[in-house]
Write a protein that holds these residues in place. Structure first.
Motif, PDB file in Angstrom:
ATOM      1  N   SER A  73      22.994 -54.369 -34.101  1.00  0.00           N
ATOM      2  CA  SER A  73      23.571 -53.174 -33.519  1.00  0.00           C
ATOM      3  C   SER A  73      22.463 -52.352 -32.851  1.00  0.00           C
ATOM      4  N   SER A  74      22.756 -51.776 -31.743  1.00  0.00           N
ATOM      5  CA  SER A  74      21.766 -51.035 -30.956  1.00  0.00           C
ATOM      6  C   SER A  74      21.416 -49.702 -31.618  1.00  0.00           C
ATOM      7  N   GLU A  75      20.330 -49.111 -31.169  1.00  0.00           N
ATOM      8  CA  GLU A  75      19.924 -47.796 -31.682  1.00  0.00           C
ATOM      9  C   GLU A  75      20.997 -46.745 -31.396  1.00  0.00           C
ATOM     10  N   HIS A  76      21.608 -46.844 -30.198  1.00  0.00           N
ATOM     11  CA  HIS A  76      22.680 -45.901 -29.837  1.00  0.00           C
ATOM     12  C   HIS A  76      23.847 -46.029 -30.816  1.00  0.00           C
ATOM     13  N   GLN A  77      24.237 -47.262 -31.140  1.00  0.00           N
ATOM     14  CA  GLN A  77      25.347 -47.470 -32.083  1.00  0.00           C
ATOM     15  C   GLN A  77      25.000 -46.911 -33.462  1.00  0.00           C
ATOM     16  N   LYS A  78      23.758 -47.143 -33.904  1.00  0.00           N
ATOM     17  CA  LYS A  78      23.339 -46.641 -35.212  1.00  0.00           C
ATOM     18  C   LYS A  78      23.384 -45.117 -35.245  1.00  0.00           C
ATOM     19  N   LYS A  79      22.946 -44.492 -34.148  1.00  0.00           N
ATOM     20  CA  LYS A  79      22.968 -43.031 -34.050  1.00  0.00           C
ATOM     21  C   LYS A  79      24.411 -42.521 -34.113  1.00  0.00           C
ATOM     22  N   CYS A  80      25.323 -43.170 -33.376  1.00  0.00           N
ATOM     23  CA  CYS A  80      26.741 -42.779 -33.394  1.00  0.00           C
ATOM     24  C   CYS A  80      27.340 -42.955 -34.780  1.00  0.00           C
ATOM     25  N   ASN A  81      26.979 -44.050 -35.448  1.00  0.00           N
ATOM     26  CA  ASN A  81      27.483 -44.287 -36.803  1.00  0.00           C
ATOM     27  C   ASN A  81      27.055 -43.159 -37.743  1.00  0.00           C
ATOM     28  N   ARG A  82      25.784 -42.753 -37.642  1.00  0.00           N
ATOM     29  CA  ARG A  82      25.282 -41.658 -38.487  1.00  0.00           C
ATOM     30  C   ARG A  82      25.967 -40.341 -38.138  1.00  0.00           C
ATOM     31  N   GLU A  83      26.132 -40.079 -36.854  1.00  0.00           N
ATOM     32  CA  GLU A  83      26.730 -38.818 -36.420  1.00  0.00           C
ATOM     33  C   GLU A  83      28.199 -38.706 -36.798  1.00  0.00           C
ATOM     34  N   ASN A  84      28.854 -39.835 -36.953  1.00  0.00           N
ATOM     35  CA  ASN A  84      30.303 -39.832 -37.199  1.00  0.00           C
ATOM     36  C   ASN A  84      30.703 -40.375 -38.570  1.00  0.00           C
ATOM     37  N   GLN A  85      29.744 -40.494 -39.476  1.00  0.00           N
ATOM     38  CA  GLN A  85      30.065 -41.136 -40.752  1.00  0.00           C
ATOM     39  C   GLN A  85      31.128 -40.379 -41.548  1.00  0.00           C
ATOM     40  N   TYR A  86      31.095 -39.048 -41.525  1.00  0.00           N
ATOM     41  CA  TYR A  86      32.080 -38.275 -42.279  1.00  0.00           C
ATOM     42  C   TYR A  86      33.454 -38.357 -41.620  1.00  0.00           C
ATOM     43  N   ARG A  87      33.474 -38.275 -40.293  1.00  0.00           N
ATOM     44  CA  ARG A  87      34.755 -38.400 -39.576  1.00  0.00           C
ATOM     45  C   ARG A  87      35.374 -39.763 -39.837  1.00  0.00           C
ATOM     46  N   ASP A  88      34.580 -40.803 -39.700  1.00  0.00           N
ATOM     47  CA  ASP A  88      35.099 -42.158 -39.862  1.00  0.00           C
ATOM     48  C   ASP A  88      35.574 -42.397 -41.297  1.00  0.00           C
ATOM     49  N   THR A  89      34.817 -41.894 -42.253  1.00  0.00           N
ATOM     50  CA  THR A  89      35.228 -42.007 -43.659  1.00  0.00           C
ATOM     51  C   THR A  89      36.533 -41.255 -43.887  1.00  0.00           C
ATOM     52  N   ALA A  90      36.645 -40.064 -43.309  1.00  0.00           N
ATOM     53  CA  ALA A  90      37.872 -39.267 -43.471  1.00  0.00           C
ATOM     54  C   ALA A  90      39.067 -39.979 -42.838  1.00  0.00           C
ATOM     55  N   LEU A  91      38.871 -40.578 -41.665  1.00  0.00           N
ATOM     56  CA  LEU A  91      39.956 -41.326 -41.010  1.00  0.00           C
ATOM     57  C   LEU A  91      40.449 -42.460 -41.906  1.00  0.00           C
ATOM     58  N   PHE A  92      39.517 -43.296 -42.372  1.00  0.00           N
ATOM     59  CA  PHE A  92      39.877 -44.431 -43.232  1.00  0.00           C
ATOM     60  C   PHE A  92      40.551 -43.958 -44.509  1.00  0.00           C
ATOM     61  N   THR A  93      39.924 -42.989 -45.159  1.00  0.00           N
ATOM     62  CA  THR A  93      40.428 -42.512 -46.445  1.00  0.00           C
ATOM     63  C   THR A  93      41.816 -41.903 -46.311  1.00  0.00           C
ATOM     64  N   LEU A  94      42.012 -41.106 -45.278  1.00  0.00           N
ATOM     65  CA  LEU A  94      43.314 -40.483 -45.065  1.00  0.00           C
ATOM     66  C   LEU A  94      44.396 -41.543 -44.819  1.00  0.00           C
ATOM     67  N   MET A  95      44.101 -42.499 -43.956  1.00  0.00           N
ATOM     68  CA  MET A  95      45.109 -43.509 -43.634  1.00  0.00           C
ATOM     69  C   MET A  95      45.396 -44.432 -44.824  1.00  0.00           C
ATOM     70  N   LEU A  96      44.366 -44.802 -45.571  1.00  0.00           N
ATOM     71  CA  LEU A  96      44.558 -45.671 -46.739  1.00  0.00           C
ATOM     72  C   LEU A  96      45.271 -44.969 -47.894  1.00  0.00           C
ATOM     73  N   ASN A  97      45.124 -43.650 -47.980  1.00  0.00           N
ATOM     74  CA  ASN A  97      45.699 -42.915 -49.101  1.00  0.00           C
ATOM     75  C   ASN A  97      47.022 -42.235 -48.796  1.00  0.00           C
ATOM     76  N   THR A  98      47.457 -42.267 -47.530  1.00  0.00           N
ATOM     77  CA  THR A  98      48.737 -41.646 -47.189  1.00  0.00           C
ATOM     78  C   THR A  98      49.693 -42.603 -46.480  1.00  0.00           C
ATOM     79  N   GLY A  99      49.162 -43.651 -45.866  1.00  0.00           N
ATOM     80  CA  GLY A  99      50.011 -44.584 -45.134  1.00  0.00           C
ATOM     81  C   GLY A  99      50.520 -44.052 -43.810  1.00  0.00           C
ATOM     82  N   ILE A 100      49.912 -42.979 -43.294  1.00  0.00           N
ATOM     83  CA  ILE A 100      50.386 -42.434 -42.020  1.00  0.00           C
ATOM     84  C   ILE A 100      50.073 -43.396 -40.875  1.00  0.00           C
TER      85      ILE A 100
END
Length: 166
Positions: A1-28
């Motif tokens: 994975s590129s440096e840009h991708q790694k930076k985006c992953n770090r910058e969005n880790q909470y958002r991405d975790t919240a997206l996954f967690t919300l969808m897995l725990n509510t079924g929306i």
């Protein structure tokens, strides 16, 4: 994975975790998830207002995991200076698109299960499977998934679980 991708992953880790967690725990649904506004989160009541198919508003309860992931995302990552009312924002500080969420799910799941093509709907399916397995209540599963016809729920969850047992 590129440096840009790694930076985006770090910058969005909470958002991405919240997206996954919300969808897995509510079924929306994906469309319901990207349609959530900040004001739709009812923290005191541990609820979330969801804008369902057909323009109907519904209430979904937030468990501890989903609520904690949302709080972390809002506290540590979500831009306060955004004038967008959306809960989930893109890197451009606008409402995240369904296509972006699909890419996020693909990005994370490919590294964990490279042989399987996991889609956003797989998160909803996992929620439904887990709920039905825990309760064996097809009516409850139908209501939680907001299926208008119980035969759809029965076909996907009772049949699949019988096949899994074999």
């Amino acid at each position: 994975s590129s440096e840009h991708q790694k930076k985006c992953n770090r910058e969005n880790q909470y958002r991405d975790t919240a997206l996954f967690t919300l969808m897995l725990n509510t079924g929306i649904r994906l469309s319901e998830c990207v349609g959530i506004d900040l004001t739709d989160v009812l923290w005191e009541e541990h609820k979330l207002v969801i804008h369902r198919k057909g323009g109907i508003d519904d209430i979904v309860f937030l468990n501890e995991n989903a609520e904690s992931a949302l709080r972390d995302y809002i506290r540590y990552e979500r831009a306060e200076d955004s004038d967008d009312s959306a809960l989930f924002l893109s890197n451009q500080k606008r409402r995240i698109t369904p296509r972006s969420v699909q890419r996020i799910v693909k990005k994370y799941t490919e590294s964990v299960v490279p042989d399987k093509n996991i889609h956003v709907h797989s998160l909803r399916k996992t929620f439904g499977d887990n709920l039905y397995q825990a309760t064996h209540d097809i009516k409850l599963t139908q209501q939680a998934l907001n299926h208008s016809d119980i035969s759809v729920t029965a076909a996907h969850y009772i049949t699949d679980n019988a096949e899994n047992k074999k």
